[in-house]
Design an enzyme around this catalytic site. Sequence first.
Site, PDB file in Angstrom:
ATOM      1  N   GLY A  12       0.813  -1.220   0.000  1.00  0.00           N
ATOM      2  CA  GLY A  12       0.000   0.000   0.000  1.00  0.00           C
ATOM      3  C   GLY A  12       0.841   1.263   0.000  1.00  0.00           C
ATOM      4  O   GLY A  12       0.451   2.276   0.583  1.00  0.00           O
ATOM      5  N   ARG A  15       0.688   5.695  -2.143  1.00  0.00           N
ATOM      6  CA  ARG A  15       0.359   7.054  -1.688  1.00  0.00           C
ATOM      7  C   ARG A  15       0.310   7.065  -0.156  1.00  0.00           C
ATOM      8  O   ARG A  15       0.527   6.045   0.503  1.00  0.00           O
ATOM      9  CB  ARG A  15      -0.994   7.479  -2.267  1.00  0.00           C
ATOM     10  CG  ARG A  15      -2.169   6.717  -1.681  1.00  0.00           C
ATOM     11  CD  ARG A  15      -3.501   7.145  -2.260  1.00  0.00           C
ATOM     12  NE  ARG A  15      -4.584   6.638  -1.435  1.00  0.00           N
ATOM     13  CZ  ARG A  15      -5.862   6.639  -1.781  1.00  0.00           C
ATOM     14  NH1 ARG A  15      -6.220   7.114  -2.961  1.00  0.00           N
ATOM     15  NH2 ARG A  15      -6.787   6.176  -0.961  1.00  0.00           N
ATOM     16  N   ASN A  90       1.287  -2.058   5.337  1.00  0.00           N
ATOM     17  CA  ASN A  90       0.648  -0.739   5.437  1.00  0.00           C
ATOM     18  C   ASN A  90      -0.684  -0.664   4.683  1.00  0.00           C
ATOM     19  O   ASN A  90      -1.543   0.146   5.011  1.00  0.00           O
ATOM     20  CB  ASN A  90       1.622   0.316   4.906  1.00  0.00           C
ATOM     21  CG  ASN A  90       0.965   1.645   4.682  1.00  0.00           C
ATOM     22  OD1 ASN A  90       0.757   2.433   5.604  1.00  0.00           O
ATOM     23  ND2 ASN A  90       0.599   1.918   3.425  1.00  0.00           N
ATOM     24  N   SER A 142      -4.278   0.914  14.185  1.00  0.00           N
ATOM     25  CA  SER A 142      -4.948   2.205  14.249  1.00  0.00           C
ATOM     26  C   SER A 142      -5.432   2.450  15.676  1.00  0.00           C
ATOM     27  O   SER A 142      -5.730   1.499  16.414  1.00  0.00           O
ATOM     28  CB  SER A 142      -6.163   2.210  13.314  1.00  0.00           C
ATOM     29  OG  SER A 142      -6.941   3.378  13.528  1.00  0.00           O
ATOM     30  N   TYR A 156     -13.803  -1.824  10.556  1.00  0.00           N
ATOM     31  CA  TYR A 156     -12.431  -1.293  10.461  1.00  0.00           C
ATOM     32  C   TYR A 156     -11.741  -1.427  11.820  1.00  0.00           C
ATOM     33  O   TYR A 156     -10.618  -1.927  11.917  1.00  0.00           O
ATOM     34  CB  TYR A 156     -12.477   0.163  10.011  1.00  0.00           C
ATOM     35  CG  TYR A 156     -11.111   0.848   9.971  1.00  0.00           C
ATOM     36  CD1 TYR A 156     -10.292   0.724   8.857  1.00  0.00           C
ATOM     37  CD2 TYR A 156     -10.660   1.613  11.045  1.00  0.00           C
ATOM     38  CE1 TYR A 156      -9.042   1.351   8.811  1.00  0.00           C
ATOM     39  CE2 TYR A 156      -9.420   2.238  11.012  1.00  0.00           C
ATOM     40  CZ  TYR A 156      -8.613   2.109   9.894  1.00  0.00           C
ATOM     41  OH  TYR A 156      -7.383   2.726   9.847  1.00  0.00           O
ATOM     42  N   ALA A 158     -12.396  -3.356  14.367  1.00  0.00           N
ATOM     43  CA  ALA A 158     -12.147  -4.755  14.743  1.00  0.00           C
ATOM     44  C   ALA A 158     -10.964  -5.318  13.960  1.00  0.00           C
ATOM     45  O   ALA A 158     -10.138  -6.057  14.504  1.00  0.00           O
ATOM     46  CB  ALA A 158     -13.403  -5.593  14.495  1.00  0.00           C
ATOM     47  N   LYS A 160      -8.392  -3.701  12.914  1.00  0.00           N
ATOM     48  CA  LYS A 160      -7.148  -3.133  13.440  1.00  0.00           C
ATOM     49  C   LYS A 160      -6.818  -3.689  14.837  1.00  0.00           C
ATOM     50  O   LYS A 160      -5.648  -3.837  15.186  1.00  0.00           O
ATOM     51  CB  LYS A 160      -7.237  -1.606  13.471  1.00  0.00           C
ATOM     52  CG  LYS A 160      -7.329  -0.983  12.071  1.00  0.00           C
ATOM     53  CD  LYS A 160      -6.124  -1.334  11.208  1.00  0.00           C
ATOM     54  CE  LYS A 160      -6.092  -0.561   9.895  1.00  0.00           C
ATOM     55  NZ  LYS A 160      -4.910  -0.875   9.071  1.00  0.00           N
TER      56      LYS A 160
END
Length: 249
Positions: A12, A15, A90, A142, A156, A158, A160
């Site tokens: 990833g 960018r 990432n 996160s 999201y 969960a 992370k």
Amino acid sequence: MRFKEKVAIITGGARGIGRTIAEGLVSEGASVVIGDVNVEDVSRTAHEIEKAFGGPTVPFKLDVKKKRDILSLVDGTMKEFGRVDILCNNAGICNSPPIDEITEEEWDEMMDVNLKGVFLCCQAVMPIMKKQKRGRILSMASMAGRVGGLAAGAHYSASKAGVICLTKSFARALATYSVTVNALAPGPVDTDMLQTLPSDRREFMRTECPLERFADTTDIAAAALFLLSDAARHITGTTLDVNGGLFMS
Ligand SMILES: NC(=O)c1ccc[n+]([C@@H]2O[C@H](COP(=O)([O-])OP(=O)(O)OC[C@H]3O[C@@H](n4cnc5c(N)ncnc54)[C@H](O)[C@@H]3O)[C@@H](O)[C@H]2O)c1
């Protein structure tokens, strides 16, 4: 030059945070393979990094949901550079539907990219790092995985939280081979991903943050490069919060 002669894979990295970490690695001596699902962006990014910083930067088409893609990226890296010193997991996706509206398909997609992708990438470099008796793995968790998501969706958050746990499991499995495995838990970072969150929630997080700002990608990359460097050789299984004080554990 903390990463002279090191070979790194970053997922990833076309960018955002991943790109800035890749720039940091190349500027400090590493050869970097950037895998990303966005083929056009990853090719352009790799070209721009190589031009700006001089070091080898190889773009690779990668969907972290697909084991076949991952194995082919790791194999390609070994053929070109002969080793893998660093893996930076990432790649990630984010959205924020209300918890009672998340569909089964959205749940599966989130877990496949954010959690299964990390698992498969770690598994793929394990035998190489074990043989080398050296390696650094860093995954992007996160703050949402700590607190249940102030703005991001439950799926999201969960995924992370899963990354934080997986980091400990791989750290235990690889410690005896001098391979460290850590994670970062950023709060809001000013990237395209942040724009996917509702504007009122973004504003809430900015005003509640003791440092009164969003992180930029260099704030996250600085912490990532530290954990990937030799200075962090005795740190493993940890998740480092980089959130301007928005969440204090
Ligand atoms: N931006 C934030 O506020 C924030 C906060 C905490 C954690 N993070 C995490 O940091 C990481 C990077 O986030 P960002 O803000 O730079 O996001 P971003 O959306 O700017 O970049 C994500 C990159 O991942 C790539 N990607 C998406 N799905 C992929 C897949 N299946 N296979 C391969 N590549 C894929 C995208 O093409 C893109 O280049 C993510 O894991 C994200 O969850 C971001």
